[in-house]
Write a protein that holds these residues in place. Structure first.
Motif, PDB file in Angstrom:
ATOM      1  N   TYR A  82       0.835  -1.195   0.000  1.00 59.49           N
ATOM      2  CA  TYR A  82       0.000   0.000   0.000  1.00 59.49           C
ATOM      3  C   TYR A  82       0.872   1.247   0.000  1.00 59.49           C
ATOM      4  CZ  TYR A  82      -4.138  -2.681   1.452  1.00 59.49           C
ATOM      5  OH  TYR A  82      -5.195  -3.552   1.504  1.00 59.49           O
ATOM      6  N   SER A  83       0.414   2.292  -0.670  1.00 62.86           N
ATOM      7  CA  SER A  83       1.044   3.598  -0.539  1.00 62.86           C
ATOM      8  C   SER A  83       0.520   4.231   0.754  1.00 62.86           C
ATOM      9  CB  SER A  83       0.675   4.494  -1.730  1.00 62.86           C
ATOM     10  OG  SER A  83      -0.699   4.858  -1.665  1.00 62.86           O
ATOM     11  N   TRP A  84       1.136   5.330   1.158  1.00 61.80           N
ATOM     12  CA  TRP A  84       0.670   6.058   2.350  1.00 61.80           C
ATOM     13  C   TRP A  84      -0.802   6.420   2.193  1.00 61.80           C
ATOM     14  CZ3 TRP A  84       1.776   7.495   7.200  1.00 61.80           C
ATOM     15  CH2 TRP A  84       1.051   8.539   7.743  1.00 61.80           C
ATOM     16  N   ASP A  85      -1.172   6.995   1.037  1.00 63.56           N
ATOM     17  CA  ASP A  85      -2.554   7.429   0.818  1.00 63.56           C
ATOM     18  C   ASP A  85      -3.528   6.257   0.855  1.00 63.56           C
ATOM     19  OD1 ASP A  85      -1.831  10.102   0.624  1.00 63.56           O
ATOM     20  OD2 ASP A  85      -1.631  10.037  -1.566  1.00 63.56           O
ATOM     21  N   GLU A  86      -3.139   5.109   0.300  1.00 62.97           N
ATOM     22  CA  GLU A  86      -4.004   3.928   0.324  1.00 62.97           C
ATOM     23  C   GLU A  86      -4.178   3.406   1.747  1.00 62.97           C
ATOM     24  OE1 GLU A  86      -3.140   1.994  -4.070  1.00 62.97           O
ATOM     25  OE2 GLU A  86      -1.747   1.577  -2.427  1.00 62.97           O
ATOM     26  N   LEU A  88      -3.885   5.200   4.506  1.00 68.99           N
ATOM     27  CA  LEU A  88      -4.688   6.194   5.212  1.00 68.99           C
ATOM     28  C   LEU A  88      -6.166   6.012   4.887  1.00 68.99           C
ATOM     29  CD1 LEU A  88      -4.730   8.619   7.094  1.00 68.99           C
ATOM     30  CD2 LEU A  88      -4.389  10.085   5.090  1.00 68.99           C
ATOM     31  N   GLU A  89      -6.468   5.795   3.625  1.00 70.43           N
ATOM     32  CA  GLU A  89      -7.864   5.572   3.222  1.00 70.43           C
ATOM     33  C   GLU A  89      -8.418   4.295   3.856  1.00 70.43           C
ATOM     34  OE1 GLU A  89     -10.482   4.630  -0.779  1.00 70.43           O
ATOM     35  OE2 GLU A  89      -8.568   5.676  -1.010  1.00 70.43           O
ATOM     36  N   SER A  92      -8.853   4.893   7.626  1.00 67.85           N
ATOM     37  CA  SER A  92      -9.853   5.944   7.875  1.00 67.85           C
ATOM     38  C   SER A  92     -11.255   5.390   7.746  1.00 67.85           C
ATOM     39  CB  SER A  92      -9.665   7.108   6.905  1.00 67.85           C
ATOM     40  OG  SER A  92      -8.436   7.745   7.135  1.00 67.85           O
TER      41      SER A  92
END
Length: 130
Positions: A82-86, A88-89, A92
């Motif tokens: 996973y990337s950071w944004d993935e 986080l999503e 979240s």
């Protein structure tokens, strides 16, 4: 994140004796968790062969709030990259689900309601006047 991983939330119902539900609720309260979060965490822990009672309560790596963020991240990363944004999503979504569960529970107990006039949720004891 894997395209085949469905991260949407689905309800699961089960029926247990009243005494067991009370015990689970009491334990969830002690851990600062909702009952749904407690059951979900215990099922996942059991699936890994993990016994929560064996965890040292004062360990700096313990999750005293019971939110399981580290466990959730490890579970996600064990299945894919996973990337950071993935990430986080993905994590979240859990807080959104927990908030939704809390709002539903508070509404079912008639402690809060949604007020279009006030532009959001409010406690039942509040008047509609500002």
């Amino acid at each position: 994140m894997s395209d085949s991983a469905d991260t949407s939330r689905k309800a699961v119902k089960t029926y247990v004796p009243a005494y067991q539900k009370e015990e689970w609720q009491s334990h969830a309260d002690e851990l600062g968790m909702s009952q749904s979060e407690f059951v979900r965490t215990m099922v996942q822990a059991g699936r890994r062969g993990f016994e929560p009672d064996r965890e040292e309560p004062n360990s700096p790596d313990a999750d005293p709030g019971g939110n399981g963020l580290e466990t959730q991240v490890l579970e996600l990363l064990s299945a894919d990259t996973y990337s950071w944004d993935e990430l986080l999503e993905a994590v979240s979504d859990d807080i959104e689900s927990r908030l939704d569960e809390a709002l539903e529970e508070l509404q079912s107990r008639n402690e809060i309601r949604y007020s279009g006039r006030r532009g959001g949720y409010t406690t039942v004891g509040d008047s509609d006047g500002n």
